[in-house]
Design a protein around this motif. Structure first.
Motif, PDB file in Angstrom:
ATOM      1  N   VAL A  68       0.819  -1.221   0.000  1.00 17.53           N
ATOM      2  CA  VAL A  68       0.000   0.000   0.000  1.00 17.53           C
ATOM      3  C   VAL A  68       0.852   1.269   0.000  1.00 17.53           C
ATOM      4  O   VAL A  68       0.707   2.110  -0.897  1.00 17.53           O
ATOM      5  CB  VAL A  68      -0.992  -0.015   1.182  1.00 17.53           C
ATOM      6  CG1 VAL A  68      -1.715   1.329   1.292  1.00 17.53           C
ATOM      7  CG2 VAL A  68      -1.995  -1.144   1.017  1.00 17.53           C
ATOM      8  N   PHE A  71       2.715   1.593  -3.401  1.00 18.39           N
ATOM      9  CA  PHE A  71       1.869   2.012  -4.521  1.00 18.39           C
ATOM     10  C   PHE A  71       1.470   3.485  -4.378  1.00 18.39           C
ATOM     11  O   PHE A  71       1.371   4.209  -5.370  1.00 18.39           O
ATOM     12  CB  PHE A  71       0.620   1.133  -4.620  1.00 18.39           C
ATOM     13  CG  PHE A  71       0.833  -0.147  -5.381  1.00 18.39           C
ATOM     14  CD1 PHE A  71       1.458  -0.139  -6.622  1.00 18.39           C
ATOM     15  CD2 PHE A  71       0.409  -1.363  -4.876  1.00 18.39           C
ATOM     16  CE1 PHE A  71       1.660  -1.314  -7.333  1.00 18.39           C
ATOM     17  CE2 PHE A  71       0.595  -2.545  -5.572  1.00 18.39           C
ATOM     18  CZ  PHE A  71       1.231  -2.516  -6.806  1.00 18.39           C
ATOM     19  N   VAL A  72       1.209   3.914  -3.145  1.00 12.88           N
ATOM     20  CA  VAL A  72       0.872   5.323  -2.916  1.00 12.88           C
ATOM     21  C   VAL A  72       2.053   6.205  -3.304  1.00 12.88           C
ATOM     22  O   VAL A  72       1.894   7.241  -3.980  1.00 12.88           O
ATOM     23  CB  VAL A  72       0.486   5.562  -1.436  1.00 12.88           C
ATOM     24  CG1 VAL A  72       0.325   7.057  -1.164  1.00 12.88           C
ATOM     25  CG2 VAL A  72      -0.807   4.830  -1.103  1.00 12.88           C
ATOM     26  N   ILE A 163      -5.102   0.109  -5.292  1.00 10.44           N
ATOM     27  CA  ILE A 163      -4.988  -0.052  -3.839  1.00 10.44           C
ATOM     28  C   ILE A 163      -6.236  -0.726  -3.287  1.00 10.44           C
ATOM     29  O   ILE A 163      -6.171  -1.530  -2.346  1.00 10.44           O
ATOM     30  CB  ILE A 163      -4.754   1.314  -3.170  1.00 10.44           C
ATOM     31  CG1 ILE A 163      -3.384   1.865  -3.575  1.00 10.44           C
ATOM     32  CG2 ILE A 163      -4.838   1.201  -1.654  1.00 10.44           C
ATOM     33  CD1 ILE A 163      -3.108   3.253  -3.071  1.00 10.44           C
ATOM     34  N   SER A 306      -0.838   6.432   4.031  1.00 10.42           N
ATOM     35  CA  SER A 306      -0.562   5.108   4.603  1.00 10.42           C
ATOM     36  C   SER A 306      -0.964   5.053   6.074  1.00 10.42           C
ATOM     37  O   SER A 306      -1.541   4.051   6.530  1.00 10.42           O
ATOM     38  CB  SER A 306       0.922   4.765   4.454  1.00 10.42           C
ATOM     39  OG  SER A 306       1.315   4.804   3.098  1.00 10.42           O
TER      40      SER A 306
END
Length: 459
Positions: A68, A71-72, A163, A306
């Protein structure tokens, strides 16, 4: 009265959320309050609360969820490096000579941004800031322009690597294992994020194709609503195909590396996400958009997003444990099993509830609170886990668009010019909502649209 405590717990959490309190602390606080009341009255077993530390540790020790923040980071870095702006300009020039060409270019760029960022809010805001003024200046109908941007921005819910699919994949995997245990089946077989990525690929591309088909339909039936860019302006653009290659190839290669490594079995989602993060830095360096200020902004944004995801997950874990402690899972199971229509009726009710909750809650809360409760029950009734995950993802995407509370509408309203009314935004998304419901119905009828590719690749 005792049997209604799980329902009161859920209603209490919704009330606290509507009062404006933070989602994570609303879920955790409501859960702990009901647990304390139950413990004092002797209606709650404290063993469920004793499991909280282990649950939190398992969340933080989950390798899949490490994907997560990576990818963010990848998405925010691509956003800061202004790749979206160059893509929009180039695609608009490529399709600008035809009516509806700007709308088609926005849809295609939305698809690429969805595969690059996977963050709905960031995509809608970016597209709204960059493309909406251009579309309005070219004479596009405000409703068509805003509807296209909102719908294209929400593709981040379903186009991998999303996500939403990462989080859903982890939850569906746990739910599948739980359903197997509930049925007395002890099998090493599981569901991976890669399965969900593959399952979402065809439905996601179907949505993109349907959006483009709608834009062509508008161009034929209402050509004045989607005018072409004047030819003399297009003639001033030189080396168009070279510019297109430079704008398209780097992000497409990056997306191909990330998705290809996951789907080909060469890397886990977490490992592929790290490749994407490093690749995004490489693209920023190539565009001379990488510096310490940019890195600082990207890291701050990544930390904020996150932290929000994981603190909500912790709060949702506490809430779910208390809900189960009161026998809420048994209550939901009995309710779904007693519905007329069997598994079809149960699935229809769950989809309706998720759709309605999508008006008020973000996908993270629904994924971590609702899905772990209903998914094991639905899976034990014989539903395919990949198909269920893709259906839930598209359902959430549809609720993001639906007036009056759709999140994508609020995101665009925040960046749209004052002369674009909220009514026009609402009117613009209606055709796209109908398209998504059509695709959802098609997926419900032809489950192979979600299951064929994973079975072909993984057997």
């Amino acid at each position: 009265m005792i049997e209604f405590l799980p329902l009161l717990l859920f209603v209490g959490a919704v009330v606290v959320l509507l009062m404006g309190y933070s989602v994570a602390f609303s879920l955790a606080g409501t859960g702990l309050l009901f647990a304390a009341i139950g413990a004092m009255t002797g209606h709650f077993d404290s063993v469920f609360l004793e499991a909280v530390p282990n649950r939190i540790f398992s969340v933080m020790n989950n390798e899949t969820l490490i994907a997560v923040p990576l990818f963010v980071f990848m998405g925010v870095m691509l956003e800061k490096s202004r790749i979206a702006e160059e893509l929009l300009d180039t695609m608009a020039a490529l399709f600008g000579s035809m009516r509806g060409g700007l709308g088609i270019s926005v849809t295609l760029v939305g698809m690429l941004l969805a595969a690059s960022t996977g963050i709905v809010g960031a995509t809608v805001v970016t597209m709204g800031l960059l493309s909406l003024p251009t579309m309005l200046k070219r004479g596009y109908d405000p409703a068509v322009a805003t509807g296209t941007i909102c719908a294209s921005g929400t593709l981040g819910q379903i186009i991998p690597p999303s996500i939403v699919l990462v989080l859903l994949g982890d939850v569906i995997s746990n739910a599948y294992q739980q359903s197997q245990i509930d049925q007395g089946i002890f099998s090493p077989e599981t569901v991976t994020v890669g399965d969900l990525f593959l399952g979402a690929l065809i439905p996601g591309l179907l949505l993109v194709a349907a959006y483009i088909a709608y834009m062509v339909f508008v161009a034929i039936t209402r050509p004045q609503a989607v005018p072409a860019i004047p030819e003399e302006e297009l003639n001033q653009i030189t080396n168009l195909w070279l510019r297109a290659l430079k704008a398209l190839v780097p992000p497409v290669v990056l997306i191909g590396l990330v998705l290809g490594s996951i789907l080909g079995g060469f890397a886990t989602p977490t490992e592929a996400a790290s490749v994407g993060a490093v690749g995004a830095i490489g693209l920023a360096v190539m565009r001379r958009a990488f510096n310490l200020k940019t890195l600082n902004e990207v890291m701050r944004s990544t930390t904020q997003v996150s932290s929000m995801v994981f603190i909500i997950l912790v709060g949702a874990s506490i809430f779910s444990l208390v809900f189960r402690g009161y026998g809420g899972d048994d209550l939901v199971r009995d309710f779904l099993h007693d519905l007329p229509g069997g598994v079809v009726g149960a699935m229809a009710i769950v989809m309706l509830i998720v759709f309605l909750l999508g008006f008020f809650l973000d996908f993270i809360e629904i994924t971590f609170v609702v899905v772990p409760i209903v998914a094991p029950i639905l899976l034990s009734m014989g539903l395919d886990p990949v198909w269920l995950g893709v259906m839930l993802a598209i359902n959430l995407q549809t609720s993001f668009l639906t007036p009056p509370f759709g999140f994508a509408l609020f995101y665009l309203r925040g960046v749209a010019p004052a002369h674009v009314s909220t009514t026009q935004i609402y009117k613009g998304v209606v055709p796209f909502i109908l398209i998504q419901l059509l695709v959802l119905g098609l997926l419900a009828w032809q489950t192979g649209l979600a299951t064929w590719l994973p079975e072909l690749v993984y057997g």
